[in-house]
Design an enzyme around this catalytic site. Structure first.
Site, PDB file in Angstrom:
ATOM      1  N   ASN A 207       0.848  -1.197   0.000  1.00  0.00           N
ATOM      2  CA  ASN A 207       0.000   0.000   0.000  1.00  0.00           C
ATOM      3  C   ASN A 207       0.885   1.249   0.000  1.00  0.00           C
ATOM      4  O   ASN A 207       2.113   1.153   0.026  1.00  0.00           O
ATOM      5  CB  ASN A 207      -0.962  -0.017   1.195  1.00  0.00           C
ATOM      6  CG  ASN A 207      -0.223  -0.049   2.506  1.00  0.00           C
ATOM      7  OD1 ASN A 207       0.477   0.883   2.853  1.00  0.00           O
ATOM      8  ND2 ASN A 207      -0.356  -1.166   3.235  1.00  0.00           N
ATOM      9  N   ASP A 275      -4.137  -5.924   4.962  1.00  0.00           N
ATOM     10  CA  ASP A 275      -5.190  -6.744   5.556  1.00  0.00           C
ATOM     11  C   ASP A 275      -5.126  -8.183   5.053  1.00  0.00           C
ATOM     12  O   ASP A 275      -5.499  -9.102   5.755  1.00  0.00           O
ATOM     13  CB  ASP A 275      -6.561  -6.151   5.229  1.00  0.00           C
ATOM     14  CG  ASP A 275      -6.761  -4.827   5.948  1.00  0.00           C
ATOM     15  OD1 ASP A 275      -6.394  -4.758   7.135  1.00  0.00           O
ATOM     16  OD2 ASP A 275      -7.253  -3.866   5.327  1.00  0.00           O
ATOM     17  N   LYS A 285       9.301 -17.778  -9.484  1.00  0.00           N
ATOM     18  CA  LYS A 285       8.621 -16.688 -10.189  1.00  0.00           C
ATOM     19  C   LYS A 285       7.517 -17.223 -11.105  1.00  0.00           C
ATOM     20  O   LYS A 285       7.759 -18.154 -11.883  1.00  0.00           O
ATOM     21  CB  LYS A 285       9.662 -15.908 -11.010  1.00  0.00           C
ATOM     22  CG  LYS A 285       9.092 -14.650 -11.602  1.00  0.00           C
ATOM     23  CD  LYS A 285      10.104 -13.915 -12.465  1.00  0.00           C
ATOM     24  CE  LYS A 285       9.423 -12.786 -13.199  1.00  0.00           C
ATOM     25  NZ  LYS A 285      10.173 -12.321 -14.348  1.00  0.00           N
ATOM     26  N   ILE A 304      -2.622  -6.991  14.320  1.00  0.00           N
ATOM     27  CA  ILE A 304      -1.586  -6.800  15.354  1.00  0.00           C
ATOM     28  C   ILE A 304      -2.135  -5.967  16.515  1.00  0.00           C
ATOM     29  O   ILE A 304      -1.972  -6.320  17.682  1.00  0.00           O
ATOM     30  CB  ILE A 304      -0.345  -6.121  14.729  1.00  0.00           C
ATOM     31  CG1 ILE A 304       0.222  -7.015  13.624  1.00  0.00           C
ATOM     32  CG2 ILE A 304       0.712  -5.835  15.799  1.00  0.00           C
ATOM     33  CD1 ILE A 304       1.265  -6.362  12.751  1.00  0.00           C
ATOM     34  N   PHE A 322      -4.306   3.646  15.043  1.00  0.00           N
ATOM     35  CA  PHE A 322      -4.616   4.651  14.035  1.00  0.00           C
ATOM     36  C   PHE A 322      -5.809   4.151  13.238  1.00  0.00           C
ATOM     37  O   PHE A 322      -6.036   2.943  13.155  1.00  0.00           O
ATOM     38  CB  PHE A 322      -3.425   4.867  13.086  1.00  0.00           C
ATOM     39  CG  PHE A 322      -2.520   5.983  13.519  1.00  0.00           C
ATOM     40  CD1 PHE A 322      -1.727   5.850  14.654  1.00  0.00           C
ATOM     41  CD2 PHE A 322      -2.470   7.177  12.808  1.00  0.00           C
ATOM     42  CE1 PHE A 322      -0.906   6.883  15.073  1.00  0.00           C
ATOM     43  CE2 PHE A 322      -1.652   8.215  13.222  1.00  0.00           C
ATOM     44  CZ  PHE A 322      -0.870   8.069  14.354  1.00  0.00           C
ATOM     45  N   LYS A 336     -13.510   1.127  15.441  1.00  0.00           N
ATOM     46  CA  LYS A 336     -12.231   0.386  15.487  1.00  0.00           C
ATOM     47  C   LYS A 336     -11.670   0.383  16.899  1.00  0.00           C
ATOM     48  O   LYS A 336     -11.129  -0.623  17.365  1.00  0.00           O
ATOM     49  CB  LYS A 336     -11.208   1.033  14.547  1.00  0.00           C
ATOM     50  CG  LYS A 336     -11.320   0.513  13.136  1.00  0.00           C
ATOM     51  CD  LYS A 336     -10.319   1.139  12.190  1.00  0.00           C
ATOM     52  CE  LYS A 336     -10.767   0.849  10.759  1.00  0.00           C
ATOM     53  NZ  LYS A 336     -10.060   1.628   9.768  1.00  0.00           N
ATOM     54  N   LYS A 340     -10.981  -3.196  18.559  1.00  0.00           N
ATOM     55  CA  LYS A 340      -9.595  -3.663  18.725  1.00  0.00           C
ATOM     56  C   LYS A 340      -9.110  -3.550  20.164  1.00  0.00           C
ATOM     57  O   LYS A 340      -7.966  -3.893  20.468  1.00  0.00           O
ATOM     58  CB  LYS A 340      -8.680  -2.889  17.780  1.00  0.00           C
ATOM     59  CG  LYS A 340      -9.103  -3.066  16.319  1.00  0.00           C
ATOM     60  CD  LYS A 340      -8.081  -2.548  15.357  1.00  0.00           C
ATOM     61  CE  LYS A 340      -8.609  -2.614  13.937  1.00  0.00           C
ATOM     62  NZ  LYS A 340      -7.578  -2.954  12.978  1.00  0.00           N
TER      63      LYS A 340
HETATM   64  N1  CTP Z   1      -3.812  -2.887  12.212  1.00  0.00           N
HETATM   65  C1  CTP Z   1      -2.996  -3.893  12.687  1.00  0.00           C
HETATM   66  N2  CTP Z   1      -2.948  -5.099  12.042  1.00  0.00           N
HETATM   67  C2  CTP Z   1      -3.712  -5.332  10.952  1.00  0.00           C
HETATM   68  C3  CTP Z   1      -4.558  -4.299  10.456  1.00  0.00           C
HETATM   69  C4  CTP Z   1      -4.571  -3.086  11.109  1.00  0.00           C
HETATM   70  O1  CTP Z   1      -2.286  -3.686  13.682  1.00  0.00           O
HETATM   71  N3  CTP Z   1      -3.641  -6.504  10.362  1.00  0.00           N
HETATM   72  C5  CTP Z   1      -3.858  -1.633  12.961  1.00  0.00           C
HETATM   73  C6  CTP Z   1      -3.277  -0.423  12.247  1.00  0.00           C
HETATM   74  O2  CTP Z   1      -1.889  -0.298  12.540  1.00  0.00           O
HETATM   75  C7  CTP Z   1      -4.086   0.709  12.853  1.00  0.00           C
HETATM   76  C8  CTP Z   1      -5.440   0.070  13.081  1.00  0.00           C
HETATM   77  O3  CTP Z   1      -5.221  -1.323  13.149  1.00  0.00           O
HETATM   78  O4  CTP Z   1      -3.579   1.104  14.102  1.00  0.00           O
HETATM   79  C9  CTP Z   1      -6.485   0.366  12.045  1.00  0.00           C
HETATM   80  O5  CTP Z   1      -5.985   0.110  10.766  1.00  0.00           O
HETATM   81  P1  CTP Z   1      -6.813   0.485   9.458  1.00  0.00           P
HETATM   82  O6  CTP Z   1      -5.999   0.110   8.261  1.00  0.00           O
HETATM   83  O7  CTP Z   1      -7.337   1.880   9.597  1.00  0.00           O
HETATM   84  O8  CTP Z   1      -8.068  -0.449   9.596  1.00  0.00           O
HETATM   85  P2  CTP Z   1      -8.330  -1.963   9.404  1.00  0.00           P
HETATM   86  O9  CTP Z   1      -8.411  -2.617  10.744  1.00  0.00           O
HETATM   87  O10 CTP Z   1      -7.366  -2.562   8.443  1.00  0.00           O
HETATM   88  O11 CTP Z   1      -9.823  -1.967   8.814  1.00  0.00           O
HETATM   89  P3  CTP Z   1     -10.330  -1.479   7.366  1.00  0.00           P
HETATM   90  O12 CTP Z   1      -9.224  -1.759   6.394  1.00  0.00           O
HETATM   91  O13 CTP Z   1     -11.534  -2.333   7.163  1.00  0.00           O
HETATM   92  O14 CTP Z   1     -10.679  -0.016   7.482  1.00  0.00           O
END
Ligand code: CTP
Length: 399
Positions: A207, A275, A285, A304, A322, A336, A340
């Site tokens: 990303n 995700d 490859k 995490i 975040f 969230k 979480k």
């Molecule tokens: N995060 C994490 N581990 C993951 C996904 C997210 O620790 N596998 C943490 C990010 O570091 C952030 C928070 O979860 O602190 C929210 O991440 P965000 O990308 O905004 O949301 P997602 O949980 O991935 O949900 P969505 O993509 O559906 O918005």
């Protein structure tokens, strides 16, 4: 009495920014005394530094007047901090090697005060293995390195090597002087950057996260004295000074590194963790063979932040997440926070046009049990300093 900085100006075009730097320090109530190297004097005059600092400028190790007035040992005695700005490749090498060939390097060798350097040089000099090794040596000795920044240089090249802006240097100096020690004895973990999820040995899913916000938070916590571990996905950023950095690629590696580093006091999850990952990455490859590709099967990565939130008696005392959102920013972020199990969540709008992903600025809303605090747009460094300040306020009364 206000704070005092001994400013060592070494050779480089960025020395022309020193009058501005001195003025900005004075605006914040920080007095400056200057040491000018021979190289520095090619770019800025002692007269202009003296006029702005309101003090004599020291240049010559062997000048009787200078020695009678203020010996090289005493130069830093009433300073709270020594700041080398700009710090040329040459002075960094001399510092790393412990040389004392002029007044500046002798004063640096003879001091027990904290030292900060703001390097400025051509990108190739900054990237050179010798400079990299010297910077590592200085960091390992606890010297704070500010910048350098990426950008266009006086020599016409582009890259890392431009001295940080005086405003940013002043902010770092001020934060250090005001807050040094507020988080000492505390342990912190910060995640930052994207993760790369392999499809095969050469391709990956990722990303747009730059890691700028997470790295700035790790820096800010460390400057306040926290023993800080930064678990970073792949970024183009230098390791923040004073921070123990663990470099990882995938979400699974990031999770493992976080479990190893699990801190007692503070965890800030700023990483944009992928995700999903490829369900079965190929070990060799993938070949296109002139055909349409197979659909890429993805599988969910572990969360995490949520796993830290559910770590029972190993859960960090203050857990901050975040939320990167493009719509209904506050509502999604609040959901969230609850889902979480974190204490605070920093919500930011990352929709196209905000420039948040990869940019230097951020507009955030801090959501805590006390409510939603809308912060004005500011640099990611300023967001980090403010967040670290709030963390220090909150932990002040906790054992
Ligand atoms: N995060 C994490 N581990 C993951 C996904 C997210 O620790 N596998 C943490 C990010 O570091 C952030 C928070 O979860 O602190 C929210 O991440 P965000 O990308 O905004 O949301 P997602 O949980 O991935 O949900 P969505 O993509 O559906 O918005």
């Amino acid at each position: 009495m206000g704070n005092r900085v001994l400013l060592i100006v070494s050779g480089g075009i960025a020395a022309v920014k020193c009058p501005d730097l001195i003025r900005r320090l004075a605006d914040r109530g920080i007095a400056t005394r200057c040491v000018l190297t021979r190289g520095g004097a090619e770019f800025v005059t002692p007269l202009s530094l003296a006029a702005l600092s309101g003090d004599k400028v020291y240049e010559d190790l062997f000048s009787l007047t200078d020695e009678n007035d203020m010996g090289h040992i005493e130069l830093s005695r009433d300073a709270d901090l020594i700041l080398v700005a700009p710090a040329s490749a040459d002075i960094l090498a001399k510092m790393a090697g412990g040389l004392a060939t002029d007044l500046a390097t002798t004063a640096l060798l003879a001091t027990d005060k904290p030292v900060m350097v703001a390097p400025a040089m051509n990108v190739r000099m900054w990237d050179h293995a010798a400079t990299r090794a010297n910077i590592d040596t200085l960091k390992a000795r606890g010297i704070n390195v500010i910048g350098p920044e990426e950008g266009e240089m006086a020599c016409g090249e582009f890259g890392f090597g431009r001295m940080s802006e005086p405003a940013d240097i002043v902010r770092t100096v001020e934060t250090f002087l005001n807050g040094s020690g507020r988080l000492s004895g505390r342990s912190a973990l910060v995640t930052s950057g994207p993760t790369f999820e392999a499809i095969d040995p050469v391709r990956y899913v990722a990303n747009r996260s730059s890691g700028k916000q997470g790295h700035a938070i790790a820096s800010a916590l460390s400057r306040l004295g926290a023993d800080t571990v930064l678990v970073s996905g792949p970024t183009h950023l230098p390791d923040p000074p004073g921070v123990h950095v663990v470099h990882v690629e995938s979400a699974a590696d990031m999770m493992a590194a976080c479990e190893t580093a699990l801190p007692r006091d503070i965890a800030v999850c700023a990483a944009a963790v992928s995700d999903w990952r490829a369900a079965s990455p190929a070990t060799i490859k993938l070949k296109k063979n002139g055909q349409d590709p197979e659909p890429l099967a993805l599988t969910l990565n572990a969360d995490i932040l949520a796993s830290l939130g559910n770590a029972g008696n190993r859960r960090p005392g203050l857990l901050i997440g975040f939320a990167a959102e493009t719509d209904n920013v506050i509502a999604h972020a609040e959901a969230k926070l609850a889902a979480k199990g974190c204490d605070w969540i920093v919500a930011n709008d990352v929709s196209a046009g905000t420039g948040t992903f990869g940019g230097d600025d951020n507009t955030v809303h801090l959501i805590t049990p006390d409510g939603v605090d809308d912060w004005p747009a500011m640099s990611k460094v300023a967001v980090a300093d403010k967040l670290a300040g709030r963390i220090a306020d909150t932990l002040e009364d906790r054992p």
